[in-house]
Design a protein around this motif. Structure first.
Motif, PDB file in Angstrom:
ATOM      1  N   UNK A  47     -10.132 -29.960  -2.514  1.00  0.00           N
ATOM      2  CA  UNK A  47      -9.510 -30.096  -3.838  1.00  0.00           C
ATOM      3  C   UNK A  47      -8.777 -31.423  -4.017  1.00  0.00           C
ATOM      4  N   UNK A  48      -7.993 -31.822  -3.014  1.00  0.00           N
ATOM      5  CA  UNK A  48      -7.246 -33.075  -3.129  1.00  0.00           C
ATOM      6  C   UNK A  48      -8.185 -34.278  -3.178  1.00  0.00           C
ATOM      7  N   UNK A  49      -9.190 -34.264  -2.341  1.00  0.00           N
ATOM      8  CA  UNK A  49     -10.144 -35.380  -2.294  1.00  0.00           C
ATOM      9  C   UNK A  49     -10.929 -35.483  -3.595  1.00  0.00           C
ATOM     10  N   UNK A  50     -11.345 -34.363  -4.122  1.00  0.00           N
ATOM     11  CA  UNK A  50     -12.075 -34.348  -5.394  1.00  0.00           C
ATOM     12  C   UNK A  50     -11.191 -34.899  -6.509  1.00  0.00           C
ATOM     13  N   UNK A  51      -9.936 -34.452  -6.553  1.00  0.00           N
ATOM     14  CA  UNK A  51      -9.012 -34.917  -7.594  1.00  0.00           C
ATOM     15  C   UNK A  51      -8.785 -36.416  -7.490  1.00  0.00           C
ATOM     16  N   UNK A  52      -8.642 -36.924  -6.263  1.00  0.00           N
ATOM     17  CA  UNK A  52      -8.420 -38.357  -6.073  1.00  0.00           C
ATOM     18  C   UNK A  52      -9.614 -39.166  -6.562  1.00  0.00           C
ATOM     19  N   UNK A  53     -10.808 -38.707  -6.251  1.00  0.00           N
ATOM     20  CA  UNK A  53     -12.002 -39.449  -6.665  1.00  0.00           C
ATOM     21  C   UNK A  53     -12.250 -39.284  -8.158  1.00  0.00           C
ATOM     22  N   UNK A  54     -11.902 -38.141  -8.718  1.00  0.00           N
ATOM     23  CA  UNK A  54     -11.945 -37.990 -10.183  1.00  0.00           C
ATOM     24  C   UNK A  54     -11.116 -39.087 -10.843  1.00  0.00           C
ATOM     25  N   UNK A 104      -9.257 -21.394   7.606  1.00  0.00           N
ATOM     26  CA  UNK A 104      -8.638 -20.078   7.762  1.00  0.00           C
ATOM     27  C   UNK A 104      -8.144 -19.577   6.414  1.00  0.00           C
ATOM     28  N   UNK A 105      -7.447 -18.441   6.423  1.00  0.00           N
ATOM     29  CA  UNK A 105      -7.024 -17.818   5.158  1.00  0.00           C
ATOM     30  C   UNK A 105      -5.988 -18.646   4.411  1.00  0.00           C
ATOM     31  N   UNK A 106      -5.349 -19.608   5.098  1.00  0.00           N
ATOM     32  CA  UNK A 106      -4.367 -20.481   4.456  1.00  0.00           C
ATOM     33  C   UNK A 106      -4.977 -21.821   4.035  1.00  0.00           C
ATOM     34  N   UNK A 107      -6.259 -21.974   4.219  1.00  0.00           N
ATOM     35  CA  UNK A 107      -6.926 -23.209   3.812  1.00  0.00           C
ATOM     36  C   UNK A 107      -6.809 -24.332   4.816  1.00  0.00           C
ATOM     37  N   UNK A 129      -1.231 -30.523  -2.235  1.00  0.00           N
ATOM     38  CA  UNK A 129      -1.893 -29.238  -2.399  1.00  0.00           C
ATOM     39  C   UNK A 129      -0.864 -28.146  -2.632  1.00  0.00           C
ATOM     40  N   UNK A 130      -0.984 -27.455  -3.767  1.00  0.00           N
ATOM     41  CA  UNK A 130      -0.127 -26.310  -4.041  1.00  0.00           C
ATOM     42  C   UNK A 130      -0.464 -25.209  -3.035  1.00  0.00           C
ATOM     43  N   UNK A 131       0.536 -24.810  -2.233  1.00  0.00           N
ATOM     44  CA  UNK A 131       0.259 -23.867  -1.153  1.00  0.00           C
ATOM     45  C   UNK A 131      -0.032 -22.454  -1.646  1.00  0.00           C
ATOM     46  N   UNK A 132       0.266 -22.190  -2.900  1.00  0.00           N
ATOM     47  CA  UNK A 132      -0.056 -20.872  -3.461  1.00  0.00           C
ATOM     48  C   UNK A 132      -1.491 -20.827  -3.979  1.00  0.00           C
ATOM     49  N   UNK A 133      -1.859 -21.842  -4.760  1.00  0.00           N
ATOM     50  CA  UNK A 133      -3.186 -21.841  -5.391  1.00  0.00           C
ATOM     51  C   UNK A 133      -4.217 -22.660  -4.609  1.00  0.00           C
ATOM     52  N   UNK A 134      -3.745 -23.520  -3.703  1.00  0.00           N
ATOM     53  CA  UNK A 134      -4.582 -24.472  -2.954  1.00  0.00           C
ATOM     54  C   UNK A 134      -5.196 -25.537  -3.852  1.00  0.00           C
ATOM     55  N   UNK A 135      -4.733 -25.607  -5.107  1.00  0.00           N
ATOM     56  CA  UNK A 135      -5.231 -26.614  -6.034  1.00  0.00           C
ATOM     57  C   UNK A 135      -4.463 -27.917  -5.856  1.00  0.00           C
ATOM     58  N   UNK A 136      -5.118 -29.029  -6.233  1.00  0.00           N
ATOM     59  CA  UNK A 136      -4.505 -30.350  -6.090  1.00  0.00           C
ATOM     60  C   UNK A 136      -3.651 -30.685  -7.303  1.00  0.00           C
ATOM     61  N   UNK A 137      -2.496 -31.297  -7.052  1.00  0.00           N
ATOM     62  CA  UNK A 137      -1.595 -31.746  -8.106  1.00  0.00           C
ATOM     63  C   UNK A 137      -1.366 -33.242  -7.911  1.00  0.00           C
ATOM     64  N   UNK A 138      -1.722 -34.042  -8.909  1.00  0.00           N
ATOM     65  CA  UNK A 138      -1.565 -35.494  -8.798  1.00  0.00           C
ATOM     66  C   UNK A 138      -0.196 -35.908  -9.331  1.00  0.00           C
ATOM     67  N   UNK A 139       0.465 -36.836  -8.604  1.00  0.00           N
ATOM     68  CA  UNK A 139       1.774 -37.300  -9.046  1.00  0.00           C
ATOM     69  C   UNK A 139       1.919 -38.815  -9.032  1.00  0.00           C
TER      70      UNK A 139
END
Length: 209
Positions: A138-145, A189-192, A104-114
């Motif tokens: 986000x991470x779980x959704x990306x993994x299942x995608x 919380x505000x940091x996800x 999880x990108x800590x700035x955007x909270x979006x998932x990045x797959x590697x």
């Protein structure tokens, strides 16, 4: 919540409470996660289909129940998912394993797959995706995608804690994937991060920050 099963077994809830404590050591946290994952695995596989096989006991031959179909796949979302994976493999040692590298990108909270690796015939197997936390989703959704793009059709998601916001986001993206969790906590919380939660599962399991 629709499409969600909360596993409220007393042993699960007791172990989860100890894991939440900030003074619980890394070693104890890791051991408890392994123990609780076995209990969660028992629940998420409760309705697996059975067939029978002819066997011989010391006294006679019988038609005894065995699992039907191809072996399960446990799909671990790295890195924290491995904490659940180890205990589950103790219960189902013949299961195949997939690893999905998502952070999880800590700035955007979006998932990045590697990273992604999965066994053959994933389209013919029940895939149980494991990650201790369902926070933003986000991470779980990306993994299942990714799993669906590779052909997976029969998928379940297992986590230790979930936030209501994450569940809603996840179910909107994948309404066909049932969620199993030990607790639905209050909020993000505000940091996800899930609160009250238990902190970062990966950091607590491996002693990192």
């Amino acid at each position: 919540m629709d499409g969600v099963t909360v596993i409220d077994h007393p042993l699960v809830q007791h172990k989860l409470t100890i894991m939440r404590k900030k003074e619980t050591s890394t070693g104890s946290f890791r051991r408890l996660l392994r123990e609780i994952s076995t209990l969660l695995c028992y629940e998420v596989t409760r309705d697996l289909e059975l067939t029978t096989a002819r066997i011989e006991t010391p006294l006679e031959e019988i038609d005894a129940p065995i699992l039907e179909g191809k072996k399960l796949v446990f799909a671990s979302i790295l890195r924290a998912g491995n904490g659940l994976l180890e205990g589950m493999l103790e219960l189902v040692p013949s299961a195949r394993v997939s690893h999905i590298g998502v952070y999880r990108d800590h700035e955007t909270l979006e998932a990045v797959e590697y990273f992604f690796k999965a066994p053959d015939s994933i389209d013919e197997r029940l895939v149980i995706v494991v990650d201790p936390m369902l926070a933003t989703g986000n991470s779980s959704i990306a993994a299942i995608d990714t799993l669906k793009k590779r052909g997976a059709k029969n998928i379940r998601f297992l986590c230790l804690l979930a936030a209501p916001e994450g569940i809603r986001h996840f179910r909107e993206a994948h309404p066909d994937v049932h969620v199993y969790t030990a607790s639905i906590d209050r909020q993000l919380n505000e940091k996800g991060y899930i609160v009250p939660g238990l902190g970062d599962a990966g950091d607590r399991m491996y002693g990192t920050k």
